[in-house]
Write a protein that holds these residues in place. Structure first.
Motif, PDB file in Angstrom:
ATOM      1  N   ALA A  35       0.844  -1.195   0.000  1.00  0.00           N
ATOM      2  CA  ALA A  35       0.000   0.000   0.000  1.00  0.00           C
ATOM      3  C   ALA A  35       0.878   1.242   0.000  1.00  0.00           C
ATOM      4  O   ALA A  35       1.923   1.278   0.659  1.00  0.00           O
ATOM      5  CB  ALA A  35      -0.910   0.022   1.222  1.00  0.00           C
ATOM      6  N   GLU A  36       0.452   2.249  -0.739  1.00  0.00           N
ATOM      7  CA  GLU A  36       1.088   3.563  -0.670  1.00  0.00           C
ATOM      8  C   GLU A  36       0.324   4.397   0.345  1.00  0.00           C
ATOM      9  O   GLU A  36      -0.897   4.553   0.235  1.00  0.00           O
ATOM     10  CB  GLU A  36       1.086   4.247  -2.029  1.00  0.00           C
ATOM     11  CG  GLU A  36       1.681   5.650  -2.011  1.00  0.00           C
ATOM     12  CD  GLU A  36       1.628   6.328  -3.374  1.00  0.00           C
ATOM     13  OE1 GLU A  36       2.053   5.695  -4.361  1.00  0.00           O
ATOM     14  OE2 GLU A  36       1.143   7.473  -3.442  1.00  0.00           O
ATOM     15  N   VAL A  37       1.046   4.929   1.335  1.00  0.00           N
ATOM     16  CA  VAL A  37       0.449   5.731   2.396  1.00  0.00           C
ATOM     17  C   VAL A  37       1.116   7.101   2.385  1.00  0.00           C
ATOM     18  O   VAL A  37       2.346   7.198   2.416  1.00  0.00           O
ATOM     19  CB  VAL A  37       0.634   5.069   3.776  1.00  0.00           C
ATOM     20  CG1 VAL A  37      -0.009   5.922   4.866  1.00  0.00           C
ATOM     21  CG2 VAL A  37       0.048   3.663   3.777  1.00  0.00           C
ATOM     22  N   ARG A  38       0.325   8.156   2.334  1.00  0.00           N
ATOM     23  CA  ARG A  38       0.859   9.519   2.324  1.00  0.00           C
ATOM     24  C   ARG A  38       0.579  10.183   3.670  1.00  0.00           C
ATOM     25  O   ARG A  38      -0.575  10.283   4.085  1.00  0.00           O
ATOM     26  CB  ARG A  38       0.266  10.324   1.164  1.00  0.00           C
ATOM     27  CG  ARG A  38       0.721   9.790  -0.189  1.00  0.00           C
ATOM     28  CD  ARG A  38       0.205  10.583  -1.371  1.00  0.00           C
ATOM     29  NE  ARG A  38       0.806  10.078  -2.603  1.00  0.00           N
ATOM     30  CZ  ARG A  38       1.810  10.653  -3.252  1.00  0.00           C
ATOM     31  NH1 ARG A  38       2.315  11.782  -2.777  1.00  0.00           N
ATOM     32  NH2 ARG A  38       2.314  10.131  -4.338  1.00  0.00           N
ATOM     33  N   SER A  39       1.650  10.639   4.316  1.00  0.00           N
ATOM     34  CA  SER A  39       1.549  11.269   5.634  1.00  0.00           C
ATOM     35  C   SER A  39       2.093  12.685   5.566  1.00  0.00           C
ATOM     36  O   SER A  39       2.943  12.999   4.720  1.00  0.00           O
ATOM     37  CB  SER A  39       2.334  10.459   6.673  1.00  0.00           C
ATOM     38  OG  SER A  39       1.838   9.131   6.745  1.00  0.00           O
ATOM     39  N   VAL A  40       1.622  13.533   6.451  1.00  0.00           N
ATOM     40  CA  VAL A  40       2.029  14.938   6.465  1.00  0.00           C
ATOM     41  C   VAL A  40       3.426  15.060   7.071  1.00  0.00           C
ATOM     42  O   VAL A  40       3.738  14.429   8.085  1.00  0.00           O
ATOM     43  CB  VAL A  40       1.022  15.777   7.259  1.00  0.00           C
ATOM     44  CG1 VAL A  40       1.456  17.233   7.331  1.00  0.00           C
ATOM     45  CG2 VAL A  40      -0.361  15.657   6.629  1.00  0.00           C
TER      46      VAL A  40
END
Length: 668
Positions: A35-40
């Motif tokens: 999974a690709e997860v985008r976090s700040v």
């Protein structure tokens, strides 16, 4: 009125800072799910991607991929199970030592091994694809300056242009904002193990990044523009992957093709085919298959009237099996559908909105991202045959805690008798004794639907502040059959606007909503409907218009999509009636409701001049107006801290005009 607990962060702050699941990739043997997860980031200025390992069985917790670093994104697998991805890594030199691979590069990461850079390009790679059964072949999209033939000559021309940003367009500047900024053009490169990249674009295979390889790696397919005189038409080109020599081309006047996939035996190419709307014809989307031997094109969904705007087809990995799966809007949801070889369509999911479908090598199991109006994306598992099933949820980042309200529906009949529906978010505590104020939020598009979770213009920050939120699907929305397109054709500000008002009236018939305290807020086409409402009715206490259209004649000359809008409205010199009917600025004298305008300085879809013109008219007429301007944003507001500012400004504006509270300037 619901207020944040003392010391608790406002819900919109939690939302802006929350991690987001954005993509899935399944290994060829079905054993690994990434999974690709985008976090700040720590500064709150951007979302940083990271790759996570998700257990397909659901027995183990998810974890970051060993050997992956922040910034790695776009996961895919080679045929031998090697994980491929795009990323930028410090100290990564190009293969020839000349720094010509700087920027986003293509990397390979064996399980338990170390990432190796396998392809780079000056100013980076946009997108890539891998062959399903040939572990040594990948195709990727990158820019070339005019006259350049490979990465080396492209880099040399970049050095010659150092300090120069001038661009000479000898044909047309149309669509320049839909590609990477600058004078370069996208080209497709095919890289085989041990060889040099082949510029398939040299044979006219320049494209937009929508590129696929046949399972054996022998063919590459891409789309490119037909010519400058046919902006509504593109061409599918199938070429020899080793040489770039063209094998076949497919096109149809007035149609465009997207999201291609080769069948498992490599004999056909499945695509999404789109006919854009004109003043006299409806927008229509279907899935088609091209026979690579005969050139015959077959509509795969000829009688499917859900009008779902099908997503990329996922074809069966079993050679000889013509089954495929796709997603598409349906009455406020976006289910998974299966199409059998005989044309039978089966809906596999009962509710929710699905994306990023992956199928196991035996064709028995699907993995996907599932979201809903009341749920951010989560990783799920489905079987490929059971109708209207409920998915199995797998452990992955991105979950969100309890929401500040509940979700229900509103239904009514339009003035032509058509059945309409909308989602209604109710805040905690709404009751006949304490009716909630109502915010109406028409969606963008107009070919779209409120079916999935959104990160901007999300209803739950408003519910957390005590507002009920109506999410209407008016005429031109997707998922309601072709009739929904027919009834809205050629009347942007007519029937869709009346449908929004009809659903608003139906919602306000409830005794837990306060008809005296209402507002309307919309983005893009929803911003246009907000501007339309501002000139047509005084029933709303406040209106928020984000990235909306005000002067349609000026708009269709300025927007990057001018060819598309010219087809709908025609030449203003010969079709004055259409502009006078649908352009809100002609009715500026009707403006009276306080408005908040939101716009990005880099918006080329709805250029900034639209907001400036509306702002000028509001000031000239003495109507209260505020203008929230984001100089570095485009058609959407994406930077996390900007999202926080957006929500806080809109909420404070609504509190002031709808609830009568003192105006509070956002702290940021």
């Amino acid at each position: 009125m619901t207020r944040p607990r003392h010391g608790a962060a406002p819900f919109h702050d939690l939302l802006a800072g929350h991690s987001r699941l954005t993509a899935l990739a399944l290994a060829p043997d079905g054993a690994r799910l990434i999974a690709e997860v985008r976090s700040v980031d720590d500064e709150g200025t951007r979302h940083v991607p990271r790759l996570w390992e998700v257990d397909p069985s659901g027995a183990r917790d998810s974890r970051p991929v060993a050997g992956s670093l922040p910034g790695d994104h776009a996961p895919a697998f080679a045929a031998d199970g090697t994980l491929l991805f795009l990323g930028e890594r410090e100290g990564a030199d190009s293969a020839d030592g000349k720094g010509e691979g700087q920027g986003t590069a293509l990397w390979a990461l064996p399980e338990g091994g170390t990432a190796e850079r396998i392809a780079g390009h000056p100013e980076g790679i946009w997108a890539f694809t891998a062959a399903a059964r040939d572990a040594g072949t990948v195709a990727y999209t990158a820019e070339l300056l005019p006259g350049a033939t490979d990465a080396g000559t492209h880099a040399a021309r970049l050095r010659e242009r150092a300090g120069i940003d001038a661009i000479l367009y000898e044909e047309t500047a149309a669509h320049i904002w839909r590609t990477a900024p600058g004078p370069g053009e996208p080209h497709t490169f095919v890289l085989r193990r041990g060889g040099a990249p082949v510029n398939a674009g040299g044979q006219g295979l320049a494209g937009s990044g929508d590129v696929v390889l046949s399972p054996d790696g022998s063919l590459v397919a891409c789309v490119r523009a037909a010519n400058d005189l046919a902006p509504d038409t593109n061409v599918v080109v199938v070429a020899d992957a080793a040489t770039g020599a063209g094998r076949r081309t497919f096109s149809r006047p007035g149609h465009q093709y997207y999201r291609m996939a080769f069948t498992a035996d490599g004999t056909a190419l499945v695509c999404e085919r789109q006919r854009e709307e004109t003043h006299d014809t409806e927008w229509r989307v279907t899935l088609v298959a091209f026979d690579l031997a005969s050139g015959e094109e077959t509509d795969l969904l000829p009688d499917f009237d859900n009008w779902p705007w099908p997503g990329r087809a996922v074809v069966s990995p079993v050679p000889g099996d013509d089954t495929l799966w796709f997603t598409g809007d349906e009455r406020g949801h976006c289910p998974v559908f299966r199409r059998d070889a005989d044309g039978t369509i089966t809906r596999l999911t009962a509710s929710g909105a699905y994306s990023s479908l992956c199928v196991t090598p035996d064709g028995t199991t699907l993995y996907a991202l599932r979201s809903a109006i009341d749920s951010p994306p989560r990783v799920v598992r489905l079987d490929t045959v059971t109708p209207d099933q409920h998915p199995v949820f797998l452990d992955a980042p991105g979950g969100l805690g309890p929401l500040p309200g509940t979700l229900t529906e509103v239904r009514t009949r339009a003035d032509d008798g058509f059945s309409l529906r909308a989602w209604l978010v109710l805040p905690d505590g709404a009751s006949p004794e304490h009716p909630a104020p109502l915010l109406v939020v028409p969606h963008g598009g107009p070919q779209a639907s409120w079916s999935a979770w959104t990160w901007t213009w999300n209803p739950w920050p408003f519910a957390a502040r005590g507002y009920a939120v109506l999410l209407p699907d008016p005429a031109l929305s997707t998922g309601y059959g072709q009739r929904m397109q027919e009834r809205g054709r050629g009347q942007y500000g007519g029937r869709p606007y009346r449908d929004v008002i009809a659903l608003t009236d139906a919602a306000l018939a409830r005794d837990d909503l306060d008809a005296a305290r209402t507002a309307l807020a919309g983005w893009s086409y929803g911003g246009y409907l907000a501007n339309r409402a501002a000139t047509r009715t005084g029933r709303f206490k406040a209106i928020v218009s984000a990235a909306g259209m005000w002067n349609l004649e000026a708009f269709q000359n300025e927007t990057e999509m001018h060819a598309y809008f010219r087809k709908i409205f025609g030449d203003p010199r010969t079709h004055r009636d259409r502009y006078e009917t649908d352009s809100p600025h002609h009715d500026a004298a009707g403006l009276s409701t306080p408005m908040l305008l939101v716009h990005g300085g880099r918006d080329q879809g709805a250029p900034l001049g639209q907001a400036l013109s509306l702002h000028s008219d509001l000031q000239r007429l003495g109507v209260p107006v505020k203008f929230l301007y984001f100089p570095g944003e485009g058609h959407t507001i994406g930077r996390p801290n900007h999202v926080r500012v957006l929500y806080e400004t809109v909420l404070n504006f609504l509190d002031h005009h709808v609830l009568g509270r003192p105006w509070r300037r956002p702290a940021l």
